[in-house]
Design a protein around this motif. Structure first.
Motif, PDB file in Angstrom:
ATOM      1  N   LEU A  17       0.846  -1.198   0.000  1.00 44.75           N
ATOM      2  CA  LEU A  17       0.000   0.000   0.000  1.00 44.75           C
ATOM      3  C   LEU A  17       0.884   1.252   0.000  1.00 44.75           C
ATOM      4  N   LEU A  18       0.530   2.248  -0.837  1.00 45.76           N
ATOM      5  CA  LEU A  18       1.259   3.522  -0.888  1.00 45.76           C
ATOM      6  C   LEU A  18       0.363   4.631  -0.355  1.00 45.76           C
ATOM      7  N   GLU A  19       0.945   5.572   0.364  1.00 45.03           N
ATOM      8  CA  GLU A  19       0.147   6.688   0.872  1.00 45.03           C
ATOM      9  C   GLU A  19       0.656   8.009   0.291  1.00 45.03           C
ATOM     10  N   PRO A  20      -0.242   8.999   0.098  1.00 43.95           N
ATOM     11  CA  PRO A  20       0.211  10.295  -0.411  1.00 43.95           C
ATOM     12  C   PRO A  20       0.991  11.057   0.661  1.00 43.95           C
ATOM     13  N   ILE A  21       2.167  11.551   0.278  1.00 39.95           N
ATOM     14  CA  ILE A  21       3.009  12.353   1.172  1.00 39.95           C
ATOM     15  C   ILE A  21       2.886  13.812   0.734  1.00 39.95           C
ATOM     16  N   MET A  22       2.673  14.690   1.699  1.00 37.31           N
ATOM     17  CA  MET A  22       2.485  16.110   1.404  1.00 37.31           C
ATOM     18  C   MET A  22       3.737  16.900   1.771  1.00 37.31           C
ATOM     19  N   LYS A  23       4.030  17.903   0.922  1.00 38.36           N
ATOM     20  CA  LYS A  23       5.084  18.873   1.255  1.00 38.36           C
ATOM     21  C   LYS A  23       4.437  19.890   2.180  1.00 38.36           C
ATOM     22  N   VAL A  24       4.839  19.899   3.429  1.00 35.45           N
ATOM     23  CA  VAL A  24       4.214  20.786   4.418  1.00 35.45           C
ATOM     24  C   VAL A  24       5.192  21.908   4.756  1.00 35.45           C
ATOM     25  N   ASP A  25       4.678  23.118   4.783  1.00 33.02           N
ATOM     26  CA  ASP A  25       5.505  24.287   5.076  1.00 33.02           C
ATOM     27  C   ASP A  25       4.841  25.017   6.242  1.00 33.02           C
ATOM     28  N   VAL A  26       5.467  24.982   7.411  1.00 33.38           N
ATOM     29  CA  VAL A  26       4.858  25.557   8.618  1.00 33.38           C
ATOM     30  C   VAL A  26       5.624  26.805   9.027  1.00 33.38           C
ATOM     31  N   PHE A  27       4.890  27.857   9.349  1.00 32.77           N
ATOM     32  CA  PHE A  27       5.523  29.054   9.910  1.00 32.77           C
ATOM     33  C   PHE A  27       5.117  29.147  11.375  1.00 32.77           C
ATOM     34  N   THR A  28       6.101  29.320  12.258  1.00 31.99           N
ATOM     35  CA  THR A  28       5.782  29.414  13.686  1.00 31.99           C
ATOM     36  C   THR A  28       6.697  30.449  14.352  1.00 31.99           C
ATOM     37  N   PRO A  29       6.196  31.145  15.362  1.00 28.31           N
ATOM     38  CA  PRO A  29       7.093  32.006  16.151  1.00 28.31           C
ATOM     39  C   PRO A  29       8.191  31.145  16.783  1.00 28.31           C
ATOM     40  N   GLU A  30       9.343  31.749  17.023  1.00 29.38           N
ATOM     41  CA  GLU A  30      10.531  30.999  17.448  1.00 29.38           C
ATOM     42  C   GLU A  30      10.323  30.207  18.739  1.00 29.38           C
ATOM     43  N   ASP A  31       9.567  30.761  19.694  1.00 23.72           N
ATOM     44  CA  ASP A  31       9.436  30.071  20.984  1.00 23.72           C
ATOM     45  C   ASP A  31       8.552  28.827  20.922  1.00 23.72           C
ATOM     46  N   HIS A  32       7.935  28.533  19.747  1.00 21.98           N
ATOM     47  CA  HIS A  32       7.096  27.324  19.646  1.00 21.98           C
ATOM     48  C   HIS A  32       7.696  26.279  18.707  1.00 21.98           C
ATOM     49  N   VAL A  33       8.940  26.504  18.246  1.00 18.42           N
ATOM     50  CA  VAL A  33       9.541  25.601  17.253  1.00 18.42           C
ATOM     51  C   VAL A  33       9.607  24.164  17.766  1.00 18.42           C
ATOM     52  N   GLY A  34      10.043  23.982  19.017  1.00 21.75           N
ATOM     53  CA  GLY A  34      10.170  22.635  19.587  1.00 21.75           C
ATOM     54  C   GLY A  34       8.845  21.888  19.581  1.00 21.75           C
ATOM     55  N   ASP A  35       7.761  22.577  19.988  1.00 24.35           N
ATOM     56  CA  ASP A  35       6.426  21.946  20.021  1.00 24.35           C
ATOM     57  C   ASP A  35       5.994  21.526  18.617  1.00 24.35           C
ATOM     58  N   VAL A  36       6.212  22.423  17.640  1.00 24.44           N
ATOM     59  CA  VAL A  36       5.764  22.151  16.266  1.00 24.44           C
ATOM     60  C   VAL A  36       6.531  20.974  15.678  1.00 24.44           C
ATOM     61  N   ILE A  37       7.866  20.950  15.882  1.00 24.82           N
ATOM     62  CA  ILE A  37       8.671  19.842  15.337  1.00 24.82           C
ATOM     63  C   ILE A  37       8.291  18.522  16.014  1.00 24.82           C
ATOM     64  N   GLY A  38       8.091  18.568  17.347  1.00 29.42           N
ATOM     65  CA  GLY A  38       7.676  17.360  18.068  1.00 29.42           C
ATOM     66  C   GLY A  38       6.354  16.824  17.536  1.00 29.42           C
ATOM     67  N   ASP A  39       5.426  17.740  17.265  1.00 29.84           N
ATOM     68  CA  ASP A  39       4.106  17.339  16.757  1.00 29.84           C
ATOM     69  C   ASP A  39       4.221  16.745  15.346  1.00 29.84           C
ATOM     70  N   LEU A  40       5.062  17.358  14.491  1.00 30.42           N
ATOM     71  CA  LEU A  40       5.242  16.823  13.127  1.00 30.42           C
ATOM     72  C   LEU A  40       5.882  15.439  13.178  1.00 30.42           C
ATOM     73  N   ASN A  41       6.809  15.231  14.103  1.00 27.48           N
ATOM     74  CA  ASN A  41       7.423  13.898  14.254  1.00 27.48           C
ATOM     75  C   ASN A  41       6.383  12.862  14.671  1.00 27.48           C
ATOM     76  N   ARG A  42       5.478  13.274  15.580  1.00 24.88           N
ATOM     77  CA  ARG A  42       4.399  12.348  16.011  1.00 24.88           C
ATOM     78  C   ARG A  42       3.486  11.989  14.847  1.00 24.88           C
ATOM     79  N   ARG A  43       3.410  12.889  13.872  1.00 23.70           N
ATOM     80  CA  ARG A  43       2.563  12.644  12.694  1.00 23.70           C
ATOM     81  C   ARG A  43       3.335  11.911  11.591  1.00 23.70           C
TER      82      ARG A  43
END
Length: 694
Positions: free
Chosen positions: A597-623
């Motif tokens: 089975l193949l799944e569609p992979i999306m090119k995701v481009d996220v903009f975040t204020p600097e103090d939330h970078v860790g949370d955003v990267i952690g969340d993307l890794n969980r996904r």
């Protein structure tokens, strides 16, 4: 006959929220087309006339309008910035001669700007760059110019420099004339004075002016020779060189300003007239035959030539269907008959109108170079060619991407079923990236689109515009299947009934192909064991089976079938028998070839204020995201990642929660990739349960 050198067909495109629609409003005000400026954030912009656009403060469909500046006619299309509606940008760029790329002074070159820029490169559209919002906190004109070079790989030709930045932004310096345009604080775009260059900018202006001249005169060897001998060209000569370089995409004249504060827009309008091409400056459209092969002929921009026009947008409104067309050659007149080469049918032209957003003016005729709308055409879709009945020809059609997401919808009551069918028919005509299918097993209506927002808007339009109340199911991801192992196999099809029977034997190899190759077929049969006339039937049998994979019924991609041998019967063999054998062979062999089975992979481009970078990267890794890179800027950090589409549902809500409402993201389809076995198992199980429930 109209003077085509005074025409400019332009589009305004950019990332969402860079100020395209606001810029269009200012252009309409300056050209006298509107008398009161409507603001996007108030839901009152002229070109954002859909209810959904006014509520959300975004542009959803491209809007066309016509205005005049310095004796030139400008046909302007304001396009959407959101990634789910890039189809609108693509099809607008396809019919335009020039464009204005708007970039945010603080956001810079954002993800959607890159996509639009790529589309414009593909369509070879000449552009000028306008760096907007220089009154905003964090605005930096020079940083954006650097990003244009590094991120877009383009050559900006800086034409104006800002006087002050952020809240101190008061105007711009025209480098060519060495004059500063300074606006007062009334907010009236006409309240400006031309002054000498401020003392603190004199040195910088001279530096940029030298760079401007040296880049521009590369377009003319004679001028360059004189310049090297110490003779500086006059302004008209420099402008001629800039125009030539802009049209052949050597560089992009770059301007700055603040549309919201009414500063700098006049210079952009002057640049549209001075540097962007008229319809006669651009490469003529190639003509193709019905199979899509180029014939070698071109639609020359000439009002006396046979008619060639491309329908690039269908819009349904209260008066009926509006077909937007760009006329490449010839003329179109009220009451005449034209041929649609795609359908082979001719239609009579009723009303021809010039559009101004959602209001219109009737005209009796239009000619090469014009962009107009025709009312009441019945059998026409985006990308169809209208031409002279006596001189038929087809223009290069448009290619639209496949949808990546689908949901099931059903009317809330039986009476709404027919109404929903009619409404969906109109919506498909308007938007080629929106597809509708009926599930044969369950009878459900499936709508497919480019993203969650895309389908959300479609359901909203169904309810409000067409009055159809519908139930909406859970979003479904468009998975695919492929094989991972080479298999040699054989299949014999025998059927004996009274009279002649059916017989076909095929020996074949099934093997994985390169990603993106789709389905390939070859034959290495020698000696006539399978006569050559039956090879296409074998190919057709396999090709018609790939729509339904063996794991979960998703289309099967990227594999090759080679016919190696077989046998036939002089009486009982036929094309039908070999096609049937190939279908059965597919069902027999694909399960042996280790399907995946193949799944569609999306090119995701996220903009975040600097103090939330860790949370955003952690969340993307969980996904299950793969972080590709991070780009810090003065206002925050852009994170680029590849993430499976199935993990991205509802992401905007989670991102806003993590970043206190300040995060933004966009995504577009990148590629298909193998699913982890745990995900594949749950998808296959879910499909089986859904099928069992039907």
């Amino acid at each position: 006959m109209k003077d085509l050198t005074k025409y400019r067909n332009i589009g305004i495109f950019a990332h969402v929220d860079a100020g395209k629609t606001t810029t269009t409003e200012r252009i309409l005000k300056l050209t006298g087309k509107i008398h009161k400026i409507g603001e996007v954030h108030d839901g009152a912009a002229t070109t954002d006339f859909m209810e959904q656009e006014q509520e959300r403060g975004i542009t959803i469909q491209s809007a066309a309008t016509t205005c005049f500046w310095n004796g030139h006619r400008l046909n302007i299309i304001d396009t959407p910035g959101h990634v789910d509606f890039t189809i609108e940008v693509y099809r607008s760029l396809k019919v335009l001669d020039g464009g204005v790329g708007v970039f945010c002074g603080s956001g810079g070159v954002e993800p959607q700007s890159e996509t639009n820029w790529r589309y414009a490169n593909d369509s070879e559209v000449a552009r000028i760059i306008y760096v907007n919002k220089l009154d905003r906190t964090g605005a930096d004109f020079y940083r954006v110019v650097k990003q244009v070079k590094e991120v877009l790989g383009a050559t900006p030709l800086v034409m104006t420099l800002p006087v002050g930045l952020e809240e101190k932004f008061t105007g711009v310096v025209d480098i060519l004339t060495r004059k500063a345009w300074i606006w007062d604080e009334t907010g009236d775009p006409l309240n400006y004075t031309e002054q000498d260059v401020p003392a603190n900018l004199v040195e910088q202006v001279e530096e940029y002016r030298t760079a401007l001249i040296e880049l521009a005169i590369e377009q003319d060897d004679d001028v360059m020779g004189k310049y090297l001998d110490g003779e500086e060209p006059d302004i008209e000569t420099i402008k001629r060189c800039i125009r030539k370089g802009t049209i052949n995409l050597s560089f992009f004249p770059t301007y700055c300003g603040s549309s919201f504060k009414n500063k700098g827009v006049q210079l952009v309008l002057n640049a549209v007239v001075d540097y962007l091409p008229n319809p006669m400056d651009v490469t003529p459209q190639p003509e193709v035959d019905l199979e899509g092969n180029e014939t070698g002929s071109f639609a020359i921009v000439d009002p006396t030539a046979p008619l060639r026009a491309l329908a690039f947008k269908i819009m349904d409104d209260r008066y009926g269907a509006l077909t937007f067309i760009r006329i490449y050659s010839g003329m179109i007149e009220k009451g005449t008959t034209v041929l649609n080469t795609f359908t082979g049918k001719s239609e009579r032209i009723g009303r021809i109108v010039e559009m101004h957003a959602n209001s219109r003016e009737d005209v009796d005729s239009a000619q090469a170079g014009d962009i107009v709308a025709i009312l009441g055409m019945k059998n026409i879709q985006t990308g169809h060619t209208l031409c002279d009945v006596k001189h038929p020809a087809t223009l290069e059609p448009m290619v639209f991407p496949d949808p990546v997401i689908s949901v099931a919808i059903s009317p809330k009551d039986k009476a709404g079923s027919e109404k929903m069918g009619v409404a969906l028919g109109k919506m498909i005509q308007e938007d080629p990236s929106f597809r509708v299918e009926t599930d044969i097993d369950s009878g459900e209506t499936i709508i497919k689109g480019m993203g969650e927002l895309h389908l959300d808007i479609k359901v909203d339009i169904l309810k409000r515009t067409h009055g159809c109340e519908v139930n909406v199911g859970k979003p479904q991801v468009a998975y695919r299947e492929t094989i991972t192992r080479r298999v040699e196999d054989s299949y014999t099809h025998k059927k004996q009934t009274g009279g002649s029977g059916q017989y076909a034997k095929i020996d074949f190899i099934v093997e994985p192909g390169e990603p993106g190759t789709g389905f390939e077929f070859a034959s290495s049969v020698t000696g006539g064991n399978v006569p050559r006339e039956f090879w296409p039937a074998v190919q057709k049998g396999f090709a018609s089976s790939i729509e339904k994979g063996v794991l979960a019924g998703f289309p099967c991609l990227d594999f090759k079938v080679t016919l190696t041998d077989g046998a036939f019967h002089a009486v009982d063999s036929s094309a039908i028998a070999f096609e049937t054998a190939a279908r059965a062979a597919y069902r027999q062999t694909i399960p042996k070839a280790a399907p995946q089975l193949l799944e569609p992979i999306m090119k995701v481009d996220v903009f975040t204020p600097e103090d939330h970078v860790g949370d955003v990267i952690g969340d993307l890794n969980r996904r299950r995201g793969m972080i590709r890179n991070q780009e810090p800027s003065s206002t925050g950090v852009r994170i680029k990642a590849d993430v499976p589409l199935s993990e991205m549902f509802g992401y905007i809500g989670d991102l806003r929660t993590m970043t206190s409402g300040r995060g933004q993201f966009s995504m577009e389809f990148s590629h298909y990739s193998p699913c982890p076995s745990s995900v594949a198992e749950s998808v296959i199980k879910e499909v089986k349960e859904r099928n069992a429930a039907k």
